[in-house]
Design an enzyme around this catalytic site. Structure first.
Site, PDB file in Angstrom:
ATOM      1  N   ARG A   1     -18.207 -16.563 -49.790  1.00 49.21           N
ATOM      2  CA  ARG A   1     -17.747 -17.619 -48.872  1.00 49.21           C
ATOM      3  C   ARG A   1     -18.462 -18.944 -49.132  1.00 49.21           C
ATOM      4  O   ARG A   1     -17.893 -20.019 -48.924  1.00 49.21           O
ATOM      5  CB  ARG A   1     -17.940 -17.152 -47.426  1.00 49.21           C
TER       6      ARG A   1
ATOM      7  N   ASP B   1     -18.727  -0.291 -45.782  1.00 48.18           N
ATOM      8  CA  ASP B   1     -19.156  -0.082 -47.173  1.00 48.18           C
ATOM      9  C   ASP B   1     -20.319   0.911 -47.286  1.00 48.18           C
ATOM     10  O   ASP B   1     -20.803   1.169 -48.392  1.00 48.18           O
ATOM     11  CB  ASP B   1     -19.564  -1.416 -47.812  1.00 48.18           C
TER      12      ASP B   1
HETATM   13  O1  LIG Z   1     -14.829  -9.810 -46.022  1.00 46.66           O
HETATM   14  C1  LIG Z   1     -15.669  -9.259 -46.744  1.00 46.66           C
HETATM   15  O2  LIG Z   1     -16.580  -9.883 -47.319  1.00 46.66           O
HETATM   16  C2  LIG Z   1     -15.587  -7.788 -46.918  1.00 46.66           C
HETATM   17  C3  LIG Z   1     -14.799  -7.052 -46.069  1.00 46.66           C
HETATM   18  C4  LIG Z   1     -14.644  -5.597 -46.158  1.00 46.66           C
HETATM   19  O3  LIG Z   1     -13.347  -5.302 -46.658  1.00 46.66           O
HETATM   20  P1  LIG Z   1     -12.052  -5.211 -45.709  1.00 46.66           P
HETATM   21  O4  LIG Z   1     -11.725  -6.543 -45.198  1.00 46.66           O
HETATM   22  O5  LIG Z   1     -10.963  -4.686 -46.612  1.00 46.66           O
HETATM   23  O6  LIG Z   1     -12.407  -4.225 -44.638  1.00 46.66           O
HETATM   24  C5  LIG Z   1     -15.678  -4.952 -47.075  1.00 46.66           C
HETATM   25  O7  LIG Z   1     -15.297  -3.654 -47.394  1.00 46.66           O
HETATM   26  C6  LIG Z   1     -15.922  -5.760 -48.311  1.00 46.66           C
HETATM   27  O8  LIG Z   1     -16.940  -5.179 -49.099  1.00 46.66           O
HETATM   28  C7  LIG Z   1     -16.378  -7.156 -47.982  1.00 46.66           C
HETATM   29  C1  LIG Z   2     -15.262  -2.888 -50.798  1.00 51.46           C
HETATM   30  C2  LIG Z   2     -16.169  -3.633 -51.426  1.00 51.46           C
HETATM   31  O1  LIG Z   2     -15.943  -4.876 -51.977  1.00 51.46           O
HETATM   32  P1  LIG Z   2     -14.592  -5.610 -52.354  1.00 51.46           P
HETATM   33  O2  LIG Z   2     -13.552  -5.285 -51.320  1.00 51.46           O
HETATM   34  O3  LIG Z   2     -14.960  -7.061 -52.375  1.00 51.46           O
HETATM   35  O4  LIG Z   2     -14.203  -5.148 -53.718  1.00 51.46           O
HETATM   36  C3  LIG Z   2     -17.587  -3.186 -51.517  1.00 51.46           C
HETATM   37  O5  LIG Z   2     -18.404  -4.001 -51.983  1.00 51.46           O
HETATM   38  O6  LIG Z   2     -17.927  -2.051 -51.147  1.00 51.46           O
END
Ligand SMILES: O=C(O)C1=C[C@@H](OP(=O)(O)O)[C@@H](O)[C@H](O)C1
Ligand SMILES: C=C(OP(=O)(O)O)C(=O)O
Length: 447
Positions: free
Chosen positions: A33, A328
């Protein structure tokens, strides 16, 4: 797309007690971000503590392709000279996000709300991940998908709109990536974009937008949800960003200290944002000895030093509504559960099926390969612990998933027999210093 390295197997074996202090790398979500808001604000954004993992570096490259000047000025120190909202350039080449769902999906929001066309692609894992969840709301705002892989997957050619419609959108699943994509597209809309989520997801996008000067409100919605409203076309002003340590990377260090006998470790500066702290909360319910030593604020987030000592753990039931706050961390929790006394029942894990791998199936397979009894029941994962002991001895397939690799390597540090993973290369996507930081604590047990 994406230069694929040849797989590199790695084995972890039992090590002596972990001791000392360690700081995990910068948070991956906030690092992505930081680059994106740097791109979207005119002027220079200075970032410190950026995670220099491949996922984030790919987002930085994509920002440069859209016109930003992105420069590394020191260790974890970066500057982004952004072009500003509404002034992005159309990229000449494909935007290659490698393994990153976050980078690709958030950037789809950015492109979707601008009058430019961009091709999105990534590695074999990213090409399997569902993108309709992002493309559907973007279509409501006026963006068009010109080309797509089967089932709305990458490679995707997305034509954004210079005049996105402000919409009210209810996310179909708890996902910070969907919420963020809609908000980032809504930045360039004339009017108010509203996102409603029935389960609150991580709020880093909202916080950073407000910090850069956007007008945004976030209020409770129902029992666990949020309603976020963003006024479009704000004047975004670059601000310095200090990235706090990533709780999702910290999870591996915390787990290693809990599982390896005699360990006593301090994990420094871990972000304790309530929308990210489900893992530590669950460990405490399991009986983990985790002491919060010092709480303070860093980069607009609460952080703490966590003292973690080896602990005898007991299985628990993890409620489905906790999933967004530890989405995660389930693989490493499942590994921890394999050492606990009794059964750990993790509820409502459907979203794990659409991560870098099908984490539900792959975690169960990895546990079984290491002599751990496990059942998938619907969307739940049920692990039977060995009351302090875990057989190990297996070879785990990682399916291009960094968290599978790290979780099972941590298992190997405490299991009776060594644990191998078929490929360690993906660890560099989110935690390139995983092995050196464990070695710093005394766990130099990889070969
Ligand atoms: O917005 C983010 O930075 C993230 C959101 C999550 O995914 P989802 O939005 O699919 O739940 C997470 O699993 C990912 O590692 C990072
Ligand atoms: C789900 C993950 O990341 P991304 O969705 O950014 O691949 C993660 O880091 O576990």
């Amino acid at each position: 797309m994406s230069h694929a390295l040849p797989p590199k197997p790695l084995t972890a074996r039992a090590c002596g007690p972990l001791q000392g202090r360690v700081r995990p790398p910068g948070d991956k979500s906030i690092s992505h971000r930081a680059f994106l808001l740097g791109l979207l604000s005119a002027g220079e954004t200075r970032i410190s503590g950026l995670l220099e993992g491949e996922d984030v570096l790919n987002t930085g490259r994509a920002c440069a392709q859209l016109g930003a000047r992105v420069e590394r000025v020191g260790d974890g120190q970066w500057t982004v000279r952004g072009v500003g909202l509404g002034a992005l350039l159309a990229p000449a080449e494909t935007l290659d996000f490698g393994n990153a769902g976050t980078g690709s999906r958030l950037m789809m929001g950015v492109v979707g709300g601008h009058g430019i066309t961009a091709r999105f692609d990534g590695d074999a894992s990213l090409r399997k991940r569902p993108m309709r969840r992002i493309l559907d709301p973007l279509a409501l705002m006026g963006a068009e998908v010109l080309e797509q892989g089967e089932g709305g997957r990458c490679p995707i050619l997305l034509k954004g709109t210079p005049d996105p419609a402000p919409i009210e959108y209810r996310t179909p699943v708890a996902s910070a990536q969907i919420k963020s994509a809609v908000l980032l597209a809504g930045l360039n809309a004339l009017g108010r974009t509203t996102v409603i989520e029935t389960e609150a997801s991580r709020d880093h996008t909202e916080k950073m937008l407000a910090y850069f000067g956007a007008t945004l409100t976030s209020e409770p919605f129902g029992e666990h949800g949020r309603k976020i409203a963003l006024e479009g076309r704000p004047e975004l002003t670059p601000k310095p960003i200090a990235v706090p340590a990533d709780p999702s990377s910290a999870a591996f260090l915390i787990a290693a200290a809990l599982l390896v006998e005699g360990s006593d470790v301090v994990v420094e500066g871990v972000m304790t944002n309530p929308l990210r702290n489900g893992f530590v909360a669950t460990l405490k319910e399991m009986g983990a000895d985790i002491e919060v030593l010092e709480t303070r604020e860093e980069g607009g987030e609460q952080v703490a030093d966590l003292r973690v000592r080896h602990s005898a753990l007991t299985g628990v039931v993890v409620p489905a509504d906790r999933a967004p706050a530890m989405i995660d961390e389930y693989i490493i929790l499942a590994v921890v559960a394999a050492f606990a006394k009794g059964v750990t029942h993790m509820n409502g894990l459907q979203e794990l099926r659409v991560k870098e791998s099908d984490r539900l199936a792959a975690t169960a397979a990895g546990l079984r390969a290491n002599g751990v009894a496990v059942v998938i029941e619907g969307d739940d994962l049920i692990v039977e612990g060995g009351a302090g002991a875990c057989p190990g001895g297996g070879l785990v397939e990682t399916h291009l998933d960094h968290r599978l690799a790290m979780s099972f390597l941590v298992m190997g540090l405490a299991a009776q027999k060594p644990v191998s993973v078929d490929d360690e290369t993906m660890i560099a996507t989110s935690f390139p210093t995983f092995k050196p930081l464990l070695a710093q604590l005394g766990a130099d047990c990889f070969s």
